[in-house]
Enzyme design. Structure first.
Site: not given
Ligand code: 1PR
Length: 593
Positions: A87, A204, A206, A266, A353, A429, A508
């Site tokens: 790269c 890349h 790797e 997740d 985070g 989100d 999302n």
């Molecule tokens: O705010 O910078 O600390 O980041 C937190 C991260 O955690 C964000 O990216 C947020 O989307 C994610 N998050 C927080 N709470 C949830 C929860 O589910 N309770 N997950 C969550 C959101 C979305 C995707 C999911 C897709 C596909 N989940 O991760 O995997 O929607 O799902 P599917 O194929 O089953 O429909 P910060």
């Protein structure tokens, strides 16, 4: 074998930018030992040298100067000993880069590095950075006795905004170095070079799965003499007979990139304190029965490895309870990333985070430090959610007061500056805000500022649920995993984070998440049209056909799913087979994983 003293001594040059852990992991996986270059004298001890440049051209060129490594590196290369640049490690061999005016490279190849032109798309819209899997065809017919380093028909992982683009200067020397060419939209660029002792790839290896590991292995196994040369200047060679276009007709369509499939995990602690992969419906990850336990769908590291082996083009971890506490000290997600990077050789994103935080002992940690810890653990990108919404809200308020919009202090800005825009993803989100269109003058209820992302039954292309009929909606941003809404819509957010320096958007949808009803096409298309950086569609995948639909109808660069993969309802291979059937390019490998 590892530890064999008769083996050539391999060194890696690191100037402190980005994810070099993955390169180290891949070399270890291939059974080779290496040392880090620590001072100038190590160049003399090296029989082979790899320079994995990450981040910006300026940071590499300047960083090398600062630590006094630029001149010794140039001397090493000119000595004729084997060099492998990756790269930016390829780009520094050139004269200059449009990325930073006045910044000088090592000048071994007298040609400039230039930026991709997002308007020169050919078929479809082209995002910059060029991010994802693309092919690389041999620029010239190989000599009969050539020890090939690269397999035809494989795809490699690229992530860069600048390249040795054809037609940007006198090509006579460039083309003597060109080992492979690649196409992005209508632009052709040199994707790897090989001449004398110099070998370098814009992609890349790797991060390029089995094909990348195979390429690394070939170079590492090559006898030193086979990849060395006499000291420079290299002997003059006649101008090569170039194969100017990809000989594979199937790859003549689209931008050149394959449709990228991302497996998302997740991650959170369950009530017993174990870190588990979970998945809910509309962000509710607790079982409806079974005492309301957090759904446990497996262990993060073993699932990541499983998806890599199944052909995922990328793996993404989201720490979904990070809004409660996300200290850096004893952060279990760091161990998850570290362990995953030892077995997963495609890009790894980690989110949740990534923000300014305080450790339990009171030590303040900046978002940049937090991100740095993840990059050192083996992440290639960090994903920022809640903080990005807050930052863009602040940006718009400052602008409304007539103050400078950018402060240079947000996590997106600091991480993007230090590690490159390609390393910063913003995760959205959004939630739909509905209006009943049978109510007279309903449009007056919609805030003016958010009408740019208003969708009605007439304009929607998303398959609607019965309860959505007769409604219109716009997309509002949320923070803390959908728990808190903010007065900012997705277009404002998308344009704002692009200005701050984000390199990719992960979209999302609280409404579609876990529903299996298909992606929210309106949402993805609105955002895709608003920005020129790559977009990953997420939430709602229920069948292989949903992927084809989102790629074709929105132009998204990647599509992500969680639930259907975790529950083994649909495999990654099923998705790729279905896309291929519909004529979309996907990454396949002929090699064992
Ligand atoms: O705010 O910078 O600390 O980041 C937190 C991260 O955690 C964000 O990216 C947020 O989307 C994610 N998050 C927080 N709470 C949830 C929860 O589910 N309770 N997950 C969550 C959101 C979305 C995707 C999911 C897709 C596909 N989940 O991760 O995997 O929607 O799902 P599917 O194929 O089953 O429909 P910060």
């Amino acid at each position: 074998m590892a530890g064999d003293s008769s083996r050539p001594k391999l060194y890696i040059l690191d100037y402190g930018a980005g994810n070099v852990r993955s390169l180290a992991n891949s070399i270890t996986k291939l059974g080779f030992d290496f040392e880090w270059i620590k001072d100038e004298s190590d160049f003399d001890k090296a029989d082979k040298l790899v320079f994995p440049g990450v981040g910006s051209f300026y940071k590499a060129a300047h960083g090398l100067e600062e630590i006094g490594m630029a001149a010794p590196l140039k001397r090493y290369i000119q000595s004729g000993k084997p060099y492998f640049g990756i790269c930016i490690g390829m780009q520094v061999l050139f004269e200059s880069s449009e990325e930073t005016e006045g910044a000088k490279g090592l000048g071994i190849i007298p040609y400039p590095i230039s930026k991709f032109d997002a308007n020169d798309a050919g078929h479809g819209k082209k995002s910059v950075p060029h991010m994802g899997w693309n092919g690389a065809w041999r620029a010239t017919a190989p000599a009969a006795d050539e020890q090939s380093l690269l397999l035809p028909n494989e795809d490699y992982y690229f992530v860069h905004s600048f390249a040795a683009l054809r037609g940007k200067g006198d090509e006579s020397e460039l083309l003597k170095y060109a080992y492979t060419l690649s196409r992005y939209g209508n632009e052709t660029f040199v994707s790897s070079i090989r001449r004398g002792n110099v070998f370098a790839t814009q992609f890349h290896p790797e991060k390029s799965g089995p094909a990348g590991l195979d390429l690394l292995r070939r170079w590492l196994e090559a006898p030193v003499a086979a990849v060395s040369s006499a000291p420079h200047p290299l002997p003059a060679v006649p101008a090569p007979q170039l194969i100017a276009a990809d000989p594979r007709p199937a790859r003549a369509q689209g931008t050149g990139l394959t449709s990228r499939i991302v497996a998302c995990l997740d991650v959170r602690s369950n009530d017993q304190g174990d870190l588990v992969v979970t998945k809910g419906d509309q962000y509710d990850v607790r079982e409806k029965e079974d005492g309301g336990n957090v759904r446990n769908l497996g262990k993060p590291v073993s699932l990541a490895s499983k998806y890599y082996q199944a052909g995922a083009d990328e793996v993404c971890f989201l720490n979904i309870t990070s809004f409660r506490s996300s200290a850096l000290q004893d952060q279990p997600m760091l161990d998850v990333v570290r362990a995953s990077a030892e077995t997963v050789f495609v890009p790894l994103t980690v989110g949740g985070g990534i923000k300014d935080t305080v450790d339990p002992d009171g030590t303040a940690r900046s978002a940049l430090e937090v991100a740095g810890a993840y990059f050192r653990a083996g992440a290639d990108k960090v994903s920022i959610g809640s903080e990005a919404v807050i930052n863009v809200q602040d940006l718009l308020e400052r602008e409304a007061r007539g103050e400078p919009a950018l402060t240079g202090k947000t996590g997106i800005e600091t991480i993007s500056k230090a590690y490159g825009a390609q390393a910063v993803v913003v995760s959205f989100d959004p939630k739909r805000v509905y209006y009943d269109t049978t109510v007279p003058n309903w449009i007056e209820q919609v805030p003016e500022a958010h009408r740019a992302c208003l969708v009605t039954g007439e304009t929607s292309t998303t398959r609607t649920k019965p309860e959505e009929q007769g409604k219109a909606w716009w997309y509002q941003s949320t923070i803390s995993g959908g728990r808190d809404v903010r007065d900012i819509d997705v277009i404002q957010l998308a344009k704002g984070v692009e200005r701050l320096g984000a390199g990719e958007l992960l979209i999302n949808s609280v409404d579609r998440d876990g529903s299996g009803k298909g992606f929210d096409l309106d949402l993805i298309r609105l955002i895709r049209d608003a920005v020129s950086i790559p977009v990953v569609a997420s939430s709602g995948a229920g069948s292989p056909g949903d992927f084809e639909e989102v790629f074709v109808k929105t132009g998204a660069e990647a599509a992500l799913a969680a639930g259907i993969f975790h529950r083994d309802e649909v495999g990654i291979d099923d998705v790729k087979a279905s896309l291929e059937k519909d004529g979309l390019p996907v990454r396949r490998t002929a090699l064992a994983v």
